[in-house]
Design a protein around this motif. Structure first.
Motif, short mmCIF file in Angstrom:
data_model
loop_
_atom_site.label_atom_id
_atom_site.label_comp_id
_atom_site.label_asym_id
_atom_site.label_seq_id
_atom_site.Cartn_x
_atom_site.Cartn_y
_atom_site.Cartn_z
N GLN A 25 0.82 -1.21 0.00
CA GLN A 25 0.00 0.00 0.00
C GLN A 25 0.86 1.26 0.00
O GLN A 25 0.50 2.25 -0.62
N SER A 26 1.99 1.21 0.71
CA SER A 26 2.87 2.37 0.76
C SER A 26 3.46 2.67 -0.61
O SER A 26 3.61 3.83 -1.00
N TYR A 28 2.10 1.85 -3.52
CA TYR A 28 0.99 2.33 -4.36
C TYR A 28 0.71 3.80 -4.07
O TYR A 28 0.47 4.59 -4.98
N ASP A 29 0.78 4.16 -2.80
CA ASP A 29 0.54 5.55 -2.41
C ASP A 29 1.60 6.46 -3.01
O ASP A 29 1.30 7.57 -3.46
N ARG A 30 2.87 6.01 -3.03
CA ARG A 30 3.94 6.82 -3.63
C ARG A 30 3.73 6.98 -5.13
O ARG A 30 4.02 8.03 -5.71
N ARG A 178 2.46 5.40 6.53
CA ARG A 178 1.54 6.52 6.32
C ARG A 178 1.16 6.59 4.84
O ARG A 178 2.02 6.56 3.97
N LEU A 179 -0.13 6.70 4.58
CA LEU A 179 -0.62 6.86 3.21
C LEU A 179 -1.02 8.32 3.04
O LEU A 179 -2.08 8.74 3.50
N ASN A 181 -1.98 10.00 0.45
CA ASN A 181 -3.16 10.27 -0.38
C ASN A 181 -4.47 9.89 0.29
O ASN A 181 -5.53 10.34 -0.11
N LYS A 182 -4.39 9.06 1.34
CA LYS A 182 -5.60 8.69 2.09
C LYS A 182 -5.61 9.32 3.48
O LYS A 182 -6.57 9.16 4.23
N SER A 185 -2.76 6.09 8.56
CA SER A 185 -1.60 5.25 8.79
C SER A 185 -2.07 3.90 9.33
O SER A 185 -3.16 3.80 9.89
N GLN A 188 1.92 -2.15 9.13
CA GLN A 188 2.14 -3.12 8.05
C GLN A 188 2.78 -4.37 8.64
O GLN A 188 3.75 -4.29 9.39
#
Length: 310
Positions: A25-26, A28-30, A178-179, A181-182, A185, A188
């Motif tokens: 997810q991290s 993807y967020d980047r 931490r995401l 864009n969303k 946190s 993981q």
């Protein structure tokens, strides 16, 4: 889907189809952050069937002229070239336009590389005098980072099941992500990389910090907010600023404590290979390149080897 779709529209499809369920997810967020940074540039709205190697190179050159760092330029280049490579493999476009793109040399990148900073002995003494009070949970977290070199996410993700006080060690198995864009946190169930999964010995000072926290424990988390929930990034940042203010030292972010640990290890004579394992780096070269200002370029060792038998 055809070659007339714009680059950003195709990237959105590419992310949803090939990346959302195949990367962390991290990560993807980047990637989403890189897409947002791409918006506003000419290439973003171009049909993918019309994009050429020259268009991508112009984008890279434009980023260079605007003063972006080399690592940022690499990320932005990849968010363009990787989807287009996929489009070529799927025969949506006739050829991969990303072949032959050249990154700028370091000499042409105007933004200087960020220097590795660490607190001096005097600054550490002032900080530790404040942190030892334990007035805030974050103070103990900071002290542990200085003693172990844990990443911020790793220290925030610590559970008591990861701590072995009698054996004087910590098992690093998780990290807080931490995401952006969303705006959230989460913990993981894995660390940054396989090499980040490690066991760290506890110094007497680190052990003292954890024993103090253990005497105050209320749940599974080693470090908690006032409400008993896991200590958040935001709370730790606030408490770090307060600690620096009380100690009379400059606030330099939270990652500086990891660099301070590495610097202390160097002055203790710890070999770079051991330091690399303690920090959880994937390769000793990563450690060496980060801390080359400490370990030097090896000139003295080469000179001594040459003249030893003269």
């Amino acid at each position: 889907m055809n070659a007339s779709i714009s680059l950003t529209s195709f990237i959105a499809e590419w992310l949803a189809t090939f990346k959302e369920t195949t990367v962390k997810q991290s990560t993807y967020d980047r990637l989403l952050t890189s897409v947002k940074a791409l918006e506003g540039y000419t290439i973003a709205s171009m049909p993918i069937g019309e994009i050429t190697c020259i268009d991508i190179q112009r984008y890279v050159n434009d980023l260079t002229k605007r003063g972006y760092g080399l690592s940022t330029i690499k990320k932005q280049m990849r968010i363009v070239t990787a989807p287009l490579k996929q489009a070529s493999a799927l025969h949506i476009i006739p050829a991969d336009p990303g072949i032959g793109i050249r990154l700028p040399s370091r000499y042409n990148v105007s933004k200087p590389e960020r220097l590795i900073e660490a607190y001096t002995d005097k600054e550490q003494t002032a900080l530790l005098n404040v942190l030892s009070s334990g007035r805030r949970t974050g103070y103990s977290a900071i002290a542990l980072m200085i003693e172990t070199g844990l990443r911020v996410g790793e220290v925030l993700a610590l559970r008591w099941q990861d701590v072995q006080l009698t054996r004087k060690r910590i098992n690093v198995r998780n990290t807080v992500v931490r995401l952006a864009n969303k705006k959230q946190s989460f913990v993981q169930d894995s660390v940054k990389s396989e090499s980040s999964r490690r066991t760290i010995p506890l110094t007497p000072e680190a052990l003292k910090v954890l024993e103090y926290q253990y005497s105050r424990r209320t749940n599974e988390w080693v470090f908690t907010n006032d409400d008993g929930e896991r200590l958040s990034y935001e709370a730790l940042r606030y408490q770090t600023r307060k600690a620096c203010e009380e100690a009379g030292v400059e606030y330099r972010g939270e990652h500086v404590f990891r660099h301070t640990f590495a610097t202390n290890c160097y002055h203790k004579g710890i070999d770079v290979k051991i330091l690399s394992r303690l920090l959880g780096h994937a390769d000793v070269n990563i450690t060496y390149n980060l801390y080359i200002h400490l370990y030097g370029d090896g000139f003295d060792e080469m000179y001594e080897a040459l003249v030893r038998n003269v």
